[in-house]
Design a protein around this motif. Sequence first.
Motif, PDB file in Angstrom:
ATOM      1  N   ILE A 286      14.280  96.761 -88.412  1.00  0.00           N
ATOM      2  CA  ILE A 286      14.405  96.488 -86.977  1.00  0.00           C
ATOM      3  C   ILE A 286      13.795  97.569 -86.094  1.00  0.00           C
ATOM      4  CG2 ILE A 286      16.450  95.061 -87.248  1.00  0.00           C
ATOM      5  CD1 ILE A 286      18.163  97.441 -86.452  1.00  0.00           C
ATOM      6  N   GLU A 289      14.021 103.027 -83.370  1.00  0.00           N
ATOM      7  CA  GLU A 289      14.632 103.123 -82.038  1.00  0.00           C
ATOM      8  C   GLU A 289      15.887 102.280 -81.920  1.00  0.00           C
ATOM      9  OE1 GLU A 289      13.403 102.536 -77.324  1.00  0.00           O
ATOM     10  OE2 GLU A 289      11.878 102.434 -78.896  1.00  0.00           O
ATOM     11  N   HIS A 290      15.985 101.261 -82.745  1.00  0.00           N
ATOM     12  CA  HIS A 290      17.153 100.372 -82.708  1.00  0.00           C
ATOM     13  C   HIS A 290      18.097 100.614 -83.890  1.00  0.00           C
ATOM     14  CE1 HIS A 290      15.856  97.859 -79.301  1.00  0.00           C
ATOM     15  NE2 HIS A 290      14.634  98.137 -79.734  1.00  0.00           N
TER      16      HIS A 290
END
Length: 435
Positions: A286, A289-290
Motif C-alpha cells: 500500500i 507513506e500509508h
Amino acid sequence: VKELTYWFYSEATSLNMFNKVLVCLWLAVAVQCQPDNLLRTTVSEKAMEKCHRGVRDFTHRCHEYSTKNLDKTKYPKLPANCSTIDWRDANETNNWGNCFAMTTDTKYRYISSNNVPDFYMNLYCPIGLGFGYCSQAEIDMGTCLFEGLICGGDNGHGSLPYGDVWVPADGFYKIPLVGNPTRFDRPFDMYDAFPVGGEKNIGPATGVAINGISIQGPNDAGDVSIDEAGIQLTCGGHVTPPLSNKAHLSPPQDGSLTKAPGPAGPPQYHFHKSPECLEPFLNASIGVEHGAKPYEHGKLIGWAMDGFKIFSYQDIGGAAPVVDECGGHFGPIDTGEIEYHYHSRTIVPYHLACQGPALSRCAHTQRGTNFCHPGCGADICVQPGTDETKLRAYLAQWDHRWFDRFTVNDFRLKKEDSKVNILESAITTLLDHLF
C-alpha cells in the motif's frame, strides 16, 4: 497399505521389536507392489494421475483425496445464515458473506468455512461471456467434458446472465498445529492430508487461507498451469463451473449407461494464485507513506495441509525467499522464530508443489507436468543469514542429526556481510519508527 502405513506412522513408538519387524516386512512387500507412489501419496496411481493432470469430469475434482466419513461434529459450527447467503446480498456490512471459524486442541487446528471470499467478487466467465469452460489444453487432450455448457446461460444455481458467482458450500479442514520437517516420508504429494492425520472435504486443497478459502494446486483445467491455460483470476481465485443442471452418463450396477445429475454442483470459490487483496499482501504493497512494511518478513496468509505456514512474498529485509523445489525453506518467520515454511509467489507453483522439505526429490511427487520450483541447488534450502544455532535447535525437537544427512545451500553470512546486514537492519528499524 494405506491403513498399515498410517498405523505405522502413529503407533510405531509403542510397538515392541518383534512387531516393528513385522510392520517393516509388510511395508517392504508393499514397496514391491507400488514402487512409484508408495510413501509419496496414499491414493491410487490412477487417482493421483487424474488429479495432478487437472482432469475434470462431473464429480468433484480430486475427490479421492477428500476424507471419507468426515466427522463434522469435531469442527466449529457456523451460523445458519452462512449456508444461505446469496451473492446479491453480500456487502461490507456482512463481511461479503464470508464465514470462517477455527478451534484447536493439543495437536490440530479445526477450520470451518462456507467457501465465500471476504471481498467482492465480480461476475466470472473463465474464457468470456458466451463461451464455454474448457481450456485449449483440455480441448487438445480430448478431455473437455463441458461441451454445450456456455457461460451466461441458465446452468443452475450460481449462474447468472452475465457470468457465474459463488454459492456457499461447507469447507472443513483438520491441519496439524506444528509440521515436522524431518519426517521420513518427505517430500509428499501436495494434495494428500492423510499421513499427517489431516482431514479435508475439498480434494484439490493443498491448504487453506486465513479467510477459510481453499488454496488449490497450480493447475485446474488440464495439465498446464493457470497462467499457461490463460485463465484470468481476480485476487488469485475463481469459481468452479456451474454444474447443477448438467446431466452425465453414469454406469449403474447392470453395466448400462444412464443419465444422472452432475454431482459437482454449483460454483465454488477457491484460490490458485496469490490472493493479493488479502491484508498480508497489503502490508507491503500500500505504500510506505500509508504504513506499508516492505522490508519485513511476509505475513501469514494460510496453512498448508501438512501443518506448515504459508506467508506472503517477501522474506527478512524484503529479500526474495530462497526456496526448495516444493516452495518452502528454513528461516525466520514474521515473529522471528525459525521454522520450515512456504511462501506465496507469482510463478509456478504459486504456493507449493509438494509437502516439503523437497530434499531434491520433488519430481517423484508429480504426475504429468512437473510443477516443482527450480530450488536452491541443494537438498535443504535455508534463507541466507539464518542463525544456524537456532535452526539446529528447531530441528532437534525431532532429530538433531537430520540436518547433516543432506546437502545445504550456502546460507551462512561472512563477517563482512554480517556488518552490512547489521547496518541495513538498523536503518530499516529507524525508517519504520519514523514512518
